[in-house]
Design a protein around this motif. Structure first.
Motif, PDB file in Angstrom:
ATOM      1  N   ARG A 175       0.836  -1.198   0.000  1.00 27.65           N
ATOM      2  CA  ARG A 175       0.000   0.000   0.000  1.00 27.65           C
ATOM      3  C   ARG A 175       0.876   1.256   0.000  1.00 27.65           C
ATOM      4  O   ARG A 175       1.795   1.377   0.809  1.00 27.65           O
ATOM      5  N   HIS A 176       0.609   2.173  -0.931  1.00 27.94           N
ATOM      6  CA  HIS A 176       1.216   3.504  -0.952  1.00 27.94           C
ATOM      7  C   HIS A 176       0.202   4.469  -0.350  1.00 27.94           C
ATOM      8  O   HIS A 176      -0.914   4.601  -0.866  1.00 27.94           O
ATOM      9  N   LEU A 177       0.572   5.168   0.705  1.00 27.32           N
ATOM     10  CA  LEU A 177      -0.395   6.018   1.392  1.00 27.32           C
ATOM     11  C   LEU A 177      -0.878   7.187   0.545  1.00 27.32           C
ATOM     12  O   LEU A 177      -1.915   7.780   0.852  1.00 27.32           O
ATOM     13  N   ASP A 178      -0.151   7.512  -0.526  1.00 32.84           N
ATOM     14  CA  ASP A 178      -0.590   8.616  -1.376  1.00 32.84           C
ATOM     15  C   ASP A 178      -1.568   8.159  -2.453  1.00 32.84           C
ATOM     16  O   ASP A 178      -2.066   8.984  -3.228  1.00 32.84           O
ATOM     17  N   ASP A 179      -1.868   6.867  -2.516  1.00 36.20           N
ATOM     18  CA  ASP A 179      -2.854   6.361  -3.478  1.00 36.20           C
ATOM     19  C   ASP A 179      -4.273   6.544  -2.940  1.00 36.20           C
ATOM     20  O   ASP A 179      -4.481   6.669  -1.727  1.00 36.20           O
ATOM     21  N   PRO A 180      -5.269   6.496  -3.828  1.00 39.23           N
ATOM     22  CA  PRO A 180      -6.662   6.508  -3.346  1.00 39.23           C
ATOM     23  C   PRO A 180      -6.932   5.295  -2.449  1.00 39.23           C
ATOM     24  O   PRO A 180      -6.282   4.248  -2.591  1.00 39.23           O
ATOM     25  N   PRO A 181      -7.875   5.395  -1.522  1.00 37.53           N
ATOM     26  CA  PRO A 181      -8.195   4.261  -0.650  1.00 37.53           C
ATOM     27  C   PRO A 181      -8.550   3.013  -1.455  1.00 37.53           C
ATOM     28  O   PRO A 181      -9.258   3.086  -2.458  1.00 37.53           O
ATOM     29  N   VAL A 233      -1.597  -3.869 -10.129  1.00 40.59           N
ATOM     30  CA  VAL A 233      -2.366  -2.904  -9.342  1.00 40.59           C
ATOM     31  C   VAL A 233      -3.742  -3.487  -9.013  1.00 40.59           C
ATOM     32  O   VAL A 233      -4.428  -4.026  -9.884  1.00 40.59           O
ATOM     33  N   ALA A 234      -4.097  -3.425  -7.741  1.00 39.09           N
ATOM     34  CA  ALA A 234      -5.362  -3.974  -7.255  1.00 39.09           C
ATOM     35  C   ALA A 234      -6.198  -2.858  -6.653  1.00 39.09           C
ATOM     36  O   ALA A 234      -5.775  -2.222  -5.677  1.00 39.09           O
ATOM     37  N   GLU A 235      -7.360  -2.597  -7.217  1.00 39.98           N
ATOM     38  CA  GLU A 235      -8.314  -1.656  -6.636  1.00 39.98           C
ATOM     39  C   GLU A 235      -9.368  -2.499  -5.935  1.00 39.98           C
ATOM     40  O   GLU A 235     -10.322  -2.989  -6.538  1.00 39.98           O
ATOM     41  N   GLU A 279      -2.805   2.363  10.452  1.00 45.44           N
ATOM     42  CA  GLU A 279      -4.047   1.723  10.874  1.00 45.44           C
ATOM     43  C   GLU A 279      -5.256   2.503  10.370  1.00 45.44           C
ATOM     44  O   GLU A 279      -6.249   1.915   9.912  1.00 45.44           O
ATOM     45  N   ALA A 280      -5.174   3.816  10.452  1.00 46.70           N
ATOM     46  CA  ALA A 280      -6.283   4.645   9.961  1.00 46.70           C
ATOM     47  C   ALA A 280      -6.439   4.487   8.452  1.00 46.70           C
ATOM     48  O   ALA A 280      -7.571   4.428   7.934  1.00 46.70           O
ATOM     49  N   ASP A 281      -5.320   4.407   7.751  1.00 48.55           N
ATOM     50  CA  ASP A 281      -5.383   4.230   6.299  1.00 48.55           C
ATOM     51  C   ASP A 281      -5.971   2.871   5.945  1.00 48.55           C
ATOM     52  O   ASP A 281      -6.809   2.762   5.025  1.00 48.55           O
ATOM     53  N   LEU A 282      -5.567   1.836   6.664  1.00 50.39           N
ATOM     54  CA  LEU A 282      -6.099   0.504   6.391  1.00 50.39           C
ATOM     55  C   LEU A 282      -7.602   0.459   6.625  1.00 50.39           C
ATOM     56  O   LEU A 282      -8.345  -0.185   5.870  1.00 50.39           O
TER      57      LEU A 282
END
Length: 315
Positions: A175-181, A233-235, A279-282
């Motif tokens: 996971r890249h934190l700058d990507d969309p959720p 890439v997985a959305e 954790e918040a991002d996940l």
């Protein structure tokens, strides 16, 4: 004279300067070259700069240590005898030296070197984290497939590819934190399978393979002819958590399973604020998407059909 190549690995642009002798290794490790690095999704983010040299050496190959102490060093050294890597996580640079004889051994250049290099870079970055998961896409829908070591992620995801799914990764998703959720990146160019399962994979019948763990598994290089059945890439639309048991599937809540993932996403992170942000991002990524727990027997077709019906088609 060294050659220069651009690749993508776990979503990172990778600039490789390498001895021409490693051309085949790079193709097996990274798949197709990156056609336009300037237009890559993360062109403005960290670029992994990898230099690869080749030396002549008769020193025996030795599996390097793989533990938290190695991961947390300022400069990470991966020493496999004749082959060696020096990783600078702060600068996103890697100096890799491969023994000429190790070019024919994907356990050394793949499992011990390149796969660990990228895992270490991700674990040390405050803006990236790994999930111990694979990724599948069927009919335009994508699922993470999670589970601890030995639960059968590689077996299940590779079997699903045999049945028509697109393989996005089989063990680690990043996971890249700058990507969309919901966006994660996988590595689809090698799978780990028990030898008895290879007979059921005609698309991998002629693929290069090397024994690991005393022959309990093989590291199998996914051949170029199968690359049309892979992606990186997985959305994510849903998550499947593997378990053992009779073939059944049930819904789970995010809070019920997040603790199972903590050791993965927090690996290499010492700052509590960084871990809290992850954790918040996940939660943003997965909490509002269906999470299924699959209890699976040894019948891979039955498990696949259950997931196909429940997760991918919603029937």
């Amino acid at each position: 004279m060294n050659n220069e190549y651009w690749y993508e690995c776990y979503g990172f642009p990778v600039r490789v300067t390498a001895d021409p002798a490693v051309t085949a290794v790079l193709a097996d490790a990274f798949g197709p070259v990156l056609a336009d690095p300037d237009r890559h999704r993360h062109a403005a983010g960290p670029v992994v700069r990898l230099s690869v040299a080749v030396v002549n050496s008769d020193a025996p190959a030795v599996e390097p240590p793989h533990n938290p102490g190695v991961l947390k060093a300022d400069i990470i050294t991966i020493d496999a005898g004749a082959s060696r890597a020096t990783v600078d996580p702060a600068r996103w640079t890697v100096e890799l030296t491969l023994a000429r004889r190790d070019l024919a051994d994907p356990v050394v250049w793949g499992r011990w070197m390149l796969e660990r290099i990228f895992l270490y870079l991700v674990c040390r970055s405050p803006r990236h984290y790994p999930m111990h998961a694979g990724g599948l896409q069927v009919g335009g829908r994508t699922a993470l497939v999670c589970g601890p070591t030995g639960m059968g992620k590689s077996t299940f995801t590779t079997w699903a590819m045999r049945r028509g799914a697109t393989l996005l990764g089989e063990d680690i998703m990043v996971r890249h934190l700058d990507d969309p959720p919901g966006v994660f990146w996988g590595y689809p160019y090698a799978v780990y399978l028990a030898p008895e399962l290879l007979d059921g994979h005609p698309q991998l019948a002629q693929a290069p393979r090397a024994a690991v763990d005393g022959g309990a598994k093989y590291r199998v290089t996914v051949p170029a002819a199968v690359h049309q059945r892979t992606g990186s890439v997985a959305e994510v639309d849903a998550t499947v958590v593997l378990n053992r048991g009779a073939d059944e599937i049930r819904r789970r809540e995010f809070d019920d399973v997040v603790e199972q993932w903590r050791d993965d996403y927090a690996a290499g992170k010492d700052d509590p604020d960084v871990i809290a942000e992850i954790e918040a991002d996940l939660r943003r990524c997965l909490a509002d998407r269906p999470i299924w727990e699959l209890s699976a027997s040894a019948d891979l077709d039955a498990a696949h059909d259950l997931v196909l019906k429940t997760v991918f088609t919603g029937s």
